[in-house]
Design a protein around this motif. Structure first.
Motif, PDB file in Angstrom:
ATOM      1  N   TRP A  27       0.830  -1.204   0.000  1.00 35.75           N
ATOM      2  CA  TRP A  27       0.000   0.000   0.000  1.00 35.75           C
ATOM      3  C   TRP A  27       0.870   1.263   0.000  1.00 35.75           C
ATOM      4  O   TRP A  27       0.501   2.275  -0.621  1.00 35.75           O
ATOM      5  CB  TRP A  27      -0.971   0.024   1.183  1.00 35.75           C
ATOM      6  CG  TRP A  27      -1.764   1.299   1.138  1.00 35.75           C
ATOM      7  CD1 TRP A  27      -1.668   2.374   1.957  1.00 35.75           C
ATOM      8  CD2 TRP A  27      -2.708   1.657   0.121  1.00 35.75           C
ATOM      9  NE1 TRP A  27      -2.499   3.382   1.531  1.00 35.75           N
ATOM     10  CE2 TRP A  27      -3.163   2.973   0.404  1.00 35.75           C
ATOM     11  CE3 TRP A  27      -3.225   1.001  -1.002  1.00 35.75           C
ATOM     12  CZ2 TRP A  27      -4.100   3.631  -0.381  1.00 35.75           C
ATOM     13  CZ3 TRP A  27      -4.168   1.664  -1.784  1.00 35.75           C
ATOM     14  CH2 TRP A  27      -4.593   2.951  -1.482  1.00 35.75           C
ATOM     15  N   VAL A  60       1.653   1.871  -3.533  1.00 36.41           N
ATOM     16  CA  VAL A  60       0.481   2.382  -4.247  1.00 36.41           C
ATOM     17  C   VAL A  60       0.228   3.835  -3.862  1.00 36.41           C
ATOM     18  O   VAL A  60      -0.030   4.693  -4.723  1.00 36.41           O
ATOM     19  CB  VAL A  60      -0.775   1.519  -3.932  1.00 36.41           C
ATOM     20  CG1 VAL A  60      -2.026   2.158  -4.516  1.00 36.41           C
ATOM     21  CG2 VAL A  60      -0.594   0.104  -4.459  1.00 36.41           C
ATOM     22  N   LEU A  81      -7.271  -4.067  -0.864  1.00 37.28           N
ATOM     23  CA  LEU A  81      -6.766  -3.780  -2.211  1.00 37.28           C
ATOM     24  C   LEU A  81      -5.292  -4.151  -2.321  1.00 37.28           C
ATOM     25  O   LEU A  81      -4.874  -4.782  -3.309  1.00 37.28           O
ATOM     26  CB  LEU A  81      -6.959  -2.293  -2.530  1.00 37.28           C
ATOM     27  CG  LEU A  81      -6.363  -1.806  -3.858  1.00 37.28           C
ATOM     28  CD1 LEU A  81      -6.963  -2.566  -5.037  1.00 37.28           C
ATOM     29  CD2 LEU A  81      -6.559  -0.302  -4.032  1.00 37.28           C
ATOM     30  N   LEU A 124      -3.657  -6.961  -4.835  1.00 42.88           N
ATOM     31  CA  LEU A 124      -2.591  -6.652  -5.788  1.00 42.88           C
ATOM     32  C   LEU A 124      -1.426  -7.641  -5.659  1.00 42.88           C
ATOM     33  O   LEU A 124      -0.772  -7.982  -6.648  1.00 42.88           O
ATOM     34  CB  LEU A 124      -2.081  -5.226  -5.561  1.00 42.88           C
ATOM     35  CG  LEU A 124      -3.049  -4.099  -5.956  1.00 42.88           C
ATOM     36  CD1 LEU A 124      -2.553  -2.761  -5.435  1.00 42.88           C
ATOM     37  CD2 LEU A 124      -3.234  -4.054  -7.478  1.00 42.88           C
ATOM     38  N   PRO A 158      -1.468  -9.314 -12.940  1.00 45.01           N
ATOM     39  CA  PRO A 158      -1.576  -7.932 -13.427  1.00 45.01           C
ATOM     40  C   PRO A 158      -2.707  -7.801 -14.460  1.00 45.01           C
ATOM     41  O   PRO A 158      -2.897  -8.671 -15.308  1.00 45.01           O
ATOM     42  CB  PRO A 158      -0.212  -7.668 -14.073  1.00 45.01           C
ATOM     43  CG  PRO A 158       0.712  -8.650 -13.426  1.00 45.01           C
ATOM     44  CD  PRO A 158      -0.109  -9.865 -13.131  1.00 45.01           C
ATOM     45  N   ILE A 180     -10.194  -6.529  -9.769  1.00 45.31           N
ATOM     46  CA  ILE A 180     -10.169  -6.767  -8.313  1.00 45.31           C
ATOM     47  C   ILE A 180     -11.566  -6.481  -7.757  1.00 45.31           C
ATOM     48  O   ILE A 180     -12.150  -5.432  -8.034  1.00 45.31           O
ATOM     49  CB  ILE A 180      -9.125  -5.871  -7.627  1.00 45.31           C
ATOM     50  CG1 ILE A 180      -7.714  -6.252  -8.097  1.00 45.31           C
ATOM     51  CG2 ILE A 180      -9.237  -5.960  -6.112  1.00 45.31           C
ATOM     52  CD1 ILE A 180      -6.643  -5.315  -7.602  1.00 45.31           C
ATOM     53  N   SER A 219      -6.998   3.059  -9.694  1.00 45.28           N
ATOM     54  CA  SER A 219      -7.436   2.389 -10.927  1.00 45.28           C
ATOM     55  C   SER A 219      -6.697   2.932 -12.142  1.00 45.28           C
ATOM     56  O   SER A 219      -6.430   2.196 -13.097  1.00 45.28           O
ATOM     57  CB  SER A 219      -8.952   2.557 -11.103  1.00 45.28           C
ATOM     58  OG  SER A 219      -9.297   3.910 -11.384  1.00 45.28           O
ATOM     59  N   LEU A 225      -2.605   2.030 -11.630  1.00 42.30           N
ATOM     60  CA  LEU A 225      -2.296   0.599 -11.730  1.00 42.30           C
ATOM     61  C   LEU A 225      -2.879  -0.048 -12.977  1.00 42.30           C
ATOM     62  O   LEU A 225      -2.631  -1.222 -13.245  1.00 42.30           O
ATOM     63  CB  LEU A 225      -2.824  -0.134 -10.491  1.00 42.30           C
ATOM     64  CG  LEU A 225      -2.348   0.401  -9.139  1.00 42.30           C
ATOM     65  CD1 LEU A 225      -3.131  -0.237  -8.007  1.00 42.30           C
ATOM     66  CD2 LEU A 225      -0.850   0.141  -8.974  1.00 42.30           C
ATOM     67  N   ARG A 260      -5.957  -0.956 -13.520  1.00 44.16           N
ATOM     68  CA  ARG A 260      -6.803  -2.063 -13.058  1.00 44.16           C
ATOM     69  C   ARG A 260      -8.240  -1.567 -12.887  1.00 44.16           C
ATOM     70  O   ARG A 260      -8.467  -0.426 -12.461  1.00 44.16           O
ATOM     71  CB  ARG A 260      -6.335  -2.573 -11.697  1.00 44.16           C
ATOM     72  CG  ARG A 260      -4.997  -3.281 -11.697  1.00 44.16           C
ATOM     73  CD  ARG A 260      -5.160  -4.770 -11.875  1.00 44.16           C
ATOM     74  NE  ARG A 260      -4.009  -5.481 -11.375  1.00 44.16           N
ATOM     75  CZ  ARG A 260      -4.061  -6.539 -10.582  1.00 44.16           C
ATOM     76  NH1 ARG A 260      -5.203  -7.043 -10.209  1.00 44.16           N
ATOM     77  NH2 ARG A 260      -2.963  -7.126 -10.166  1.00 44.16           N
ATOM     78  N   ILE A 300     -11.286  -1.817 -10.464  1.00 44.64           N
ATOM     79  CA  ILE A 300     -11.542  -2.195  -9.075  1.00 44.64           C
ATOM     80  C   ILE A 300     -13.045  -2.071  -8.833  1.00 44.64           C
ATOM     81  O   ILE A 300     -13.624  -0.997  -9.055  1.00 44.64           O
ATOM     82  CB  ILE A 300     -10.772  -1.288  -8.088  1.00 44.64           C
ATOM     83  CG1 ILE A 300      -9.276  -1.280  -8.410  1.00 44.64           C
ATOM     84  CG2 ILE A 300     -11.020  -1.730  -6.656  1.00 44.64           C
ATOM     85  CD1 ILE A 300      -8.506  -0.169  -7.717  1.00 44.64           C
TER      86      ILE A 300
END
Length: 568
Positions: A465, A468, A506, A510, A515, A519, A539, A542, A544, A546
């Protein structure tokens, strides 16, 4: 002829046959009377069945069993329960069909006292090992939330069938225990039994309560392989499961593949749109439903009003609230809550208060709570305190309004007022529900609470985290420390903020997912403003998607934005 009329539910033709019987030499024949009684009961005409029953000069075990079964199948438990002691006084010995029907009726009885008495009777006369009686006992106990007793009886059954398996699986479903329901389905398959439509419907219902998408997909795939069709109640349960598990796209596909769409199908899809923030799509679908001539009910309007509230469709929401009168749908408390919520979210707090004061029903704690939530959003301390007092008067054990009120004061930096509210909570024994988040990784649930150090991967999670957090700060994330509800210096408050449960979930996801994969996180209370902001930036940083499900709705974070449009 009477049996054929019963099978086809041809009650008018059946009555003609009855008229001929009463003019014939068979007018006192007990076998034919029992057959007529069965026809009335199967066709739902219990008043006519009772009239014939009372007039019969001679009755037997079949007569009494037919009446008890009729009452049970027509959801008239009182009638079934009242007949049983009368039958015993007649000196008649109940059989497996009598007892199983009576147990079914007792499943809907206010308490399990009579059911336990009948269980003792079954034990005394050796019926508990009987397949029909044992299955009915399992169902009765699950309906009274005694799943352990039901499990014990199920295990003692020497012979089992699909009905006994379904009874236990349905019990776990009603309790929202998706994992247990799924385990029972797997055991059922290993035992060589084929799931029925009722099995699949129960399992989908259980998985929708837990939001278990991957497990739901597995059950759906198994149903397709076994040749199961999307008939109404199974398809509706599957649609609901996908919508509540975060995949509104799959829910739409199921809706269009249903063999027949009923009101429940439409309501399930509308609810899904509302929960996922697709307000305008919900409104369009509702209008299509009306054009197709499908009569909406109170649940339909609640779905649409919720969608309008979540999407900020102020004019549309007020229009559909007025439209309820046209369709003779009475507005209940929940409908009034959505209008207060709709006005409050739009910042029209005075109008929301006036709406409450002019309502034709007495305001409830939920209605004042909706106004309090809007006051928190728009930082109106005066009206928020007034709304909180009304909620506390109506429901002094609810921690929600006092927590919201302390949030309002904390946002304004009035820490003295925060302390007063917290002291009031302590004095009245009101406890705040602890926030927790969980994530499914490889069919295992991992749960997190704020500032939790107990997870075996705790150090890795916190390190992830921190990485991130550094990335999202580079692209504009600024921690909102107003969401930390205690007085401390800025650095300590920011540190506390970074260890909210959804952020830990989260970070763990991860670490454990490939990858680029989506999520999915669930939370037991509403997501806070800072975490919402952090997830938007995450989001994008990364790359991604979520999907976060809180108590109120789904948030789909993608490329720096959320499906709720920051309107939650």
């Amino acid at each position: 002829m009477l049996r054929r009329c019963t099978q086809l539910r041809k009650i008018n033709e059946g009555r003609l046959v009855c008229a001929h019987v009463l003019k014939s030499m068979f007018k006192h024949d007990r076998l034919i009377h029992n057959t007529i009684l069965n026809m009335y009961a199967k066709c739902g005409l219990m008043d006519e069945a009772r009239k014939l029953f009372d007039e019969m000069p001679v009755t037997d075990m079949v007569t009494w069993t037919t009446m008890i079964t009729g009452y049970s199948q027509n959801n008239q438990s009182d009638g079934a329960v009242a007949l049983f002691p009368q039958m015993l006084r007649m000196g008649l010995q109940p059989n497996e069909f009598t007892l199983s029907s009576l147990l079914k009726a007792l499943g809907f009885w206010p308490s399990d006292k009579c059911g336990r008495q009948l269980h003792a009777y079954c034990l005394k006369y050796g019926y508990c090992s009987n397949l029909y009686v044992g299955s009915a006992l399992v169902d009765m106990y699950t309906r009274h939330d005694r799943i352990d007793e039901a499990q014990s009886i199920f295990c003692l059954l020497v012979n089992k069938n699909e009905v006994s398996w379904n009874a236990l699986i349905a019990g776990y479903s009603r309790k929202g225990e998706g994992e247990h329901a799924l385990c029972m389905l797997q055991e059922m398959l290993r035992a060589g039994f084929e799931p029925t439509h009722f099995t699949y419907s129960s399992v989908f219902g259980a998985l929708s309560a837990t939001g278990s998408l991957e497990q739901g997909k597995w059950v759906h795939a198994h149903m397709i392989k076994s040749g199961g069709q999307l008939i109404e109640f199974v398809g509706n349960a599957l649609l609901d499961m996908y919508a509540k598990s975060g995949s509104i796209e799959d829910a739409e596909k199921v809706f269009y593949r249903l063999l027949r769409r009923d009101l429940v199908s439409w309501n399930s899809l509308l609810t899904g749109y509302a929960k996922h923030g697709h307000g305008r799509e919900c409104v369009r679908k509702f209008e299509e439903m009306l054009r197709r001539g499908i009569q909406p009910n109170d649940i339909t309007f609640l779905c649409v009003l919720n969608a309008c509230s979540h999407a900020g469709l102020l004019d549309e929401g007020q229009y559909y609230f007025r439209l309820m009168k046209k369709y003779n749908v009475e507005a209940r408390v929940v409908h009034h809550v959505t209008i207060v919520d709709l006005l409050g979210r739009a910042g029209l707090l005075d109008r929301a208060k006036k709406f409450i004061e002019e309502m034709p029903i007495e305001p409830t704690a939920e209605i004042w709570g909706a106004l309090l939530g809007a006051c928190r959003m728009h930082k109106d301390m005066k009206l928020g305190a007034y709304a909180a007092e009304r909620v506390f008067e109506l429901n002094p054990n609810d921690s929600g309004p006092l927590v919201l009120l302390s949030n309002i004061y904390a946002s304004a930096g009035r820490w003295g007022e925060v302390v007063k509210v917290r002291r009031m909570m302590q004095k009245n024994g009101v406890k705040k529900e602890p926030a927790c988040s969980w994530v499914d990784i490889e069919n295992k649930v991992h749960m997190f609470v704020a500032n939790d150090d107990s997870h075996p991967h705790g150090k890795e999670i916190r390190k992830m985290w921190e990485e991130v957090s550094a990335k999202i700060k580079e692209i504009g994330y600024v921690p909102d420390t107003s969401h930390v509800l205690f007085f401390a210096d800025k650095q300590e408050r920011e540190s506390r903020l970074q260890h909210h449960s959804e952020k830990l979930a989260l970070a763990f996801a991860l670490l454990k997912t490939p990858p680029g994969s989506t999520i999915r996180i669930k939370k037991n209370i509403r997501v806070c403003g800072d975490c919402h902001s952090a997830f938007k930036f995450a989001s994008k940083a990364l790359d991604r998607e979520i999907i976060l499900r809180d108590t109120n709705r789904f948030h789909h974070f993608h490329d720096g934005s959320c499906s709720c449009g920051d309107y939650w």
